[in-house]
Design a protein around this motif. Sequence first.
Motif, PDB file in Angstrom:
ATOM      1  N   LYS A  42       0.835  -1.197   0.000  1.00 57.18           N
ATOM      2  CA  LYS A  42       0.000   0.000   0.000  1.00 57.18           C
ATOM      3  C   LYS A  42       0.876   1.254   0.000  1.00 57.18           C
ATOM      4  O   LYS A  42       0.627   2.206  -0.755  1.00 57.18           O
ATOM      5  N   GLN A  43       1.942   1.267   0.822  1.00 61.80           N
ATOM      6  CA  GLN A  43       2.861   2.401   0.857  1.00 61.80           C
ATOM      7  C   GLN A  43       3.552   2.586  -0.500  1.00 61.80           C
ATOM      8  O   GLN A  43       3.667   3.700  -0.999  1.00 61.80           O
ATOM      9  N   GLU A  45       2.475   1.579  -3.416  1.00 58.69           N
ATOM     10  CA  GLU A  45       1.490   2.035  -4.395  1.00 58.69           C
ATOM     11  C   GLU A  45       1.231   3.533  -4.245  1.00 58.69           C
ATOM     12  O   GLU A  45       1.118   4.264  -5.237  1.00 58.69           O
ATOM     13  N   GLU A  46       1.151   4.001  -2.974  1.00 62.45           N
ATOM     14  CA  GLU A  46       0.970   5.429  -2.737  1.00 62.45           C
ATOM     15  C   GLU A  46       2.163   6.227  -3.262  1.00 62.45           C
ATOM     16  O   GLU A  46       2.002   7.273  -3.889  1.00 62.45           O
ATOM     17  N   LEU A  48       4.180   5.215  -5.603  1.00 66.79           N
ATOM     18  CA  LEU A  48       4.132   5.100  -7.053  1.00 66.79           C
ATOM     19  C   LEU A  48       3.123   6.095  -7.638  1.00 66.79           C
ATOM     20  O   LEU A  48       3.413   6.775  -8.620  1.00 66.79           O
ATOM     21  N   ASN A  49       1.958   6.181  -6.990  1.00 66.78           N
ATOM     22  CA  ASN A  49       0.939   7.139  -7.457  1.00 66.78           C
ATOM     23  C   ASN A  49       1.454   8.576  -7.348  1.00 66.78           C
ATOM     24  O   ASN A  49       1.252   9.400  -8.250  1.00 66.78           O
ATOM     25  N   GLU A  50       2.112   8.864  -6.211  1.00 64.82           N
ATOM     26  CA  GLU A  50       2.664  10.199  -6.003  1.00 64.82           C
ATOM     27  C   GLU A  50       3.727  10.511  -7.056  1.00 64.82           C
ATOM     28  O   GLU A  50       3.741  11.588  -7.648  1.00 64.82           O
ATOM     29  N   ARG A  51       4.573   9.550  -7.309  1.00 59.99           N
ATOM     30  CA  ARG A  51       5.627   9.744  -8.317  1.00 59.99           C
ATOM     31  C   ARG A  51       5.026   9.853  -9.715  1.00 59.99           C
ATOM     32  O   ARG A  51       5.518  10.615 -10.547  1.00 59.99           O
ATOM     33  N   GLN A  52       3.971   9.091  -9.945  1.00 60.18           N
ATOM     34  CA  GLN A  52       3.297   9.162 -11.242  1.00 60.18           C
ATOM     35  C   GLN A  52       2.676  10.551 -11.438  1.00 60.18           C
ATOM     36  O   GLN A  52       2.760  11.127 -12.516  1.00 60.18           O
ATOM     37  N   GLU A  53       2.081  11.077 -10.343  1.00 58.03           N
ATOM     38  CA  GLU A  53       1.531  12.430 -10.413  1.00 58.03           C
ATOM     39  C   GLU A  53       2.638  13.445 -10.681  1.00 58.03           C
ATOM     40  O   GLU A  53       2.466  14.371 -11.492  1.00 58.03           O
ATOM     41  N   ASN A  54       3.782  13.269  -9.968  1.00 57.98           N
ATOM     42  CA  ASN A  54       4.928  14.159 -10.198  1.00 57.98           C
ATOM     43  C   ASN A  54       5.410  14.046 -11.640  1.00 57.98           C
ATOM     44  O   ASN A  54       5.711  15.058 -12.293  1.00 57.98           O
ATOM     45  N   ASN A  56       3.663  13.089 -14.230  1.00 64.91           N
ATOM     46  CA  ASN A  56       2.674  13.736 -15.093  1.00 64.91           C
ATOM     47  C   ASN A  56       2.804  15.261 -15.038  1.00 64.91           C
ATOM     48  O   ASN A  56       2.680  15.944 -16.051  1.00 64.91           O
TER      49      ASN A  56
END
Length: 159
Positions: A42-43, A45-46, A48-54, A56
Amino acid sequence: MNRDEIIKKKFNTVYRGLDEQAVRQHLSSLADIIDSKDERIKQLEEMLNERQENLNSFKSVETSIHEAILSATKAGDDIKLRAQNHGDSIIQKAEIEAEKIIEHARNDAAKMTRYTEELKNNAKIFRARYKLLIQAQLDLIETDDWEHLLKLDEEETEK
């Protein structure tokens, strides 16, 4: 399967079967490990999502910068082209004006040359006429008529 399903799992007991307490303890350990791994997943993935947002966000900024560079390049090229055209226009106008000035100067020089020649001719004519006039006066002075007039004058005064 989640933690509760693992812990509450029921096993059939058989003669000389497994120790249910040991199995439950082992399953509880497995459930803790799985919970730990699930939390880590979960950490991650969070993150990864944060990095993906960065990523993007950076891609968006990169696209904006790229568009700005293209726009600036195009604007620079347009300005350069307009300046070149303006410069060419100025040069063309200057060349036309220079041709007019040269033609005017040639015409003025031709007029001055004609005027100078006319003055020279008039000066020659004047000189020739003046010379004739002076020559005529000299001829008149050197004639015997003067002597004759002077004698007449003397005779009249003597009388």
